[in-house]
Motif scaffolding. Structure first.
Motif, short mmCIF file in Angstrom:
data_model
loop_
_atom_site.label_atom_id
_atom_site.label_comp_id
_atom_site.label_asym_id
_atom_site.label_seq_id
_atom_site.Cartn_x
_atom_site.Cartn_y
_atom_site.Cartn_z
N HIS A 25 -52.92 32.02 -55.16
CA HIS A 25 -52.15 33.10 -55.77
C HIS A 25 -51.28 32.61 -56.89
N HIS A 29 -53.94 32.94 -61.40
CA HIS A 29 -54.60 34.16 -60.92
C HIS A 29 -54.04 35.37 -61.69
N ASP A 59 -48.76 40.83 -56.89
CA ASP A 59 -48.73 39.95 -55.72
C ASP A 59 -47.32 39.45 -55.37
N LYS A 64 -48.43 38.63 -47.32
CA LYS A 64 -48.99 37.34 -46.93
C LYS A 64 -48.20 36.19 -47.55
N ASP A 124 -57.96 42.67 -60.10
CA ASP A 124 -57.63 41.77 -58.98
C ASP A 124 -58.91 41.43 -58.20
N ALA A 128 -61.70 37.89 -57.35
CA ALA A 128 -62.04 37.41 -56.01
C ALA A 128 -63.54 37.19 -55.87
N ARG A 136 -61.82 30.21 -55.17
CA ARG A 136 -60.59 30.66 -54.50
C ARG A 136 -60.79 30.75 -52.99
N ALA A 137 -61.98 31.21 -52.57
CA ALA A 137 -62.23 31.32 -51.12
C ALA A 137 -62.21 29.93 -50.47
N TYR A 140 -58.55 28.71 -50.47
CA TYR A 140 -57.77 29.41 -49.45
C TYR A 140 -58.16 28.92 -48.06
N GLY A 141 -59.47 28.84 -47.82
CA GLY A 141 -59.95 28.39 -46.51
C GLY A 141 -59.46 26.99 -46.19
N GLU A 146 -59.60 26.63 -42.32
CA GLU A 146 -60.79 27.34 -41.84
C GLU A 146 -61.99 26.39 -41.81
N GLU A 170 -62.00 32.89 -38.62
CA GLU A 170 -62.68 33.15 -39.88
C GLU A 170 -63.31 31.87 -40.41
N HIS A 175 -66.16 35.01 -44.90
CA HIS A 175 -65.29 35.79 -45.79
C HIS A 175 -66.10 36.50 -46.89
N LYS A 179 -65.60 40.47 -46.91
CA LYS A 179 -64.86 41.05 -48.02
C LYS A 179 -65.59 40.93 -49.37
N LEU A 180 -65.88 39.73 -49.81
CA LEU A 180 -66.25 39.53 -51.21
C LEU A 180 -67.51 40.30 -51.63
P1 ADP Z 1 -55.90 38.94 -53.84
O1 ADP Z 1 -55.53 40.33 -53.45
O2 ADP Z 1 -55.12 38.45 -54.99
O3 ADP Z 1 -57.38 38.75 -54.04
P2 ADP Z 1 -55.73 37.73 -51.14
O4 ADP Z 1 -54.46 37.32 -50.53
O5 ADP Z 1 -56.49 38.80 -50.46
O6 ADP Z 1 -55.42 38.03 -52.65
O7 ADP Z 1 -56.63 36.43 -51.22
C1 ADP Z 1 -56.41 35.37 -52.10
C2 ADP Z 1 -57.74 34.66 -52.34
O8 ADP Z 1 -58.14 34.00 -51.12
C3 ADP Z 1 -58.88 35.61 -52.68
O9 ADP Z 1 -59.75 35.02 -53.61
C4 ADP Z 1 -59.54 35.85 -51.35
O10 ADP Z 1 -60.91 36.18 -51.45
C5 ADP Z 1 -59.35 34.52 -50.65
N1 ADP Z 1 -59.24 34.70 -49.18
C6 ADP Z 1 -58.48 35.60 -48.51
N2 ADP Z 1 -58.65 35.49 -47.18
C7 ADP Z 1 -59.55 34.50 -47.01
C8 ADP Z 1 -60.15 33.89 -45.87
N3 ADP Z 1 -59.85 34.27 -44.63
N4 ADP Z 1 -61.04 32.88 -46.07
C9 ADP Z 1 -61.35 32.46 -47.32
N5 ADP Z 1 -60.81 32.99 -48.43
C10 ADP Z 1 -59.93 33.99 -48.29
#
Ligand code: ADP
Ligand code: NI
Length: 218
Positions: A25, A29, A59, A64, A124, A128, A136-137, A140-141, A146, A170, A175, A179-180
């Motif tokens: 974040h 971003h 953000d 979070k 936004d 992602a 980013r995934a 974040y993971g 994760e 997760e 992910h 979501k993506l």
């Molecule tokens: P944003 O709304 O700015 O996309 P998020 O807080 O939802 O922010 O997520 C930040 C980044 O981390 C995004 O690219 C999102 O896809 C990724 N992300 C969120 N949760 C997970 C997860 N559980 N595992 C992997 N990546 C994640």
């Protein structure tokens, strides 16, 4: 204050609030979201000041990232008033930042966003997906310890807001399914949908390659 002075002040405020975060974040971003929003604004008749203000601030009060989002929303309110935003403009910006999240979109009655809000949400979400989204995934993971992938943990593709928010176990690869890969169909503007389709295919190719390598088929 002029439009340019207001935008510079908002950028500085956002930079100050966002630069310390290590979960994908970061301010970079925000800068990509701004660039994408500017690109979409060329095609859509939305108010640029509201759109870019909400993009810079979207953000800052994320639950979070901060323990007391309501306090940060108050701070944003005061800040926007201090740079000559009217009550109506402040409310428009805060409504967008409060309502654009993916989890809110999963609720029974998802909030309706103005065109400015739809552009910020699209921008936004475009950040992602695709190559940036993959990075980013993974980032974040990693930051949240994760597992990369576990073929025994099936993705839960259909989830409501509460289920999505309480996900545990997760994996990074899940992910993508949870979501993506859903984001492209959820884009609001035609411009964003077109950009999303290319990035979506890139993720599908990545997942094919990943699984083939996982099974040593490549
Ligand atoms: P944003 O709304 O700015 O996309 P998020 O807080 O939802 O922010 O997520 C930040 C980044 O981390 C995004 O690219 C999102 O896809 C990724 N992300 C969120 N949760 C997970 C997860 N559980 N595992 C992997 N990546 C994640
Ligand atoms: Ni964001």
């Amino acid at each position: 204050m002029t439009y340019d002075e207001q935008l510079t002040a908002i950028k500085d405020f956002s930079f100050q609030k966002m630069s310390g975060d290590a979960t994908g974040h970061n301010f970079d971003h925000i800068q990509r979201v701004i660039k994408t929003a500017q690109r979409i604004l060329k095609e859509e008749p939305a108010d640029p000041l509201i759109t870019l203000a909400a993009a810079y601030l979207h953000d800052v009060a994320d639950d979070k990232l901060v323990s007391d989002p309501a306090a940060l929303e108050q701070e944003i309110k005061q800040f926007l008033h201090s740079i000559d935003f009217s009550e109506e403009q402040v409310n428009e910006v805060l409504y967008i930042t409060h309502n654009l999240s993916f989890s809110k979109s999963l609720s029974k009655n998802p909030p309706k966003l103005s065109l400015a809000g739809q552009i910020v949400q699209d921008s936004d979400r475009l950040d992602a997906i695709g190559a940036i989204g993959i990075t980013r995934a993974v980032y974040y993971g990693g930051a949240h310890s994760e597992t990369i992938y576990d073929p025994n943990i099936q993705p839960r593709e259909k989830m409501n807001k509460a289920e999505y928010r309480n996900l545990n176990n997760e994996t990074i690869i899940n992910h993508f399914y949870e979501k993506l890969l859903k984001l492209t169909a959820m884009m609001n503007t035609p411009t964003a949908k077109k950009i999303a389709e290319k990035r979506h295919q890139y993720m599908l190719d990545f997942l094919d390659e990943f699984k083939a390598e996982w099974d040593a088929e490549k």
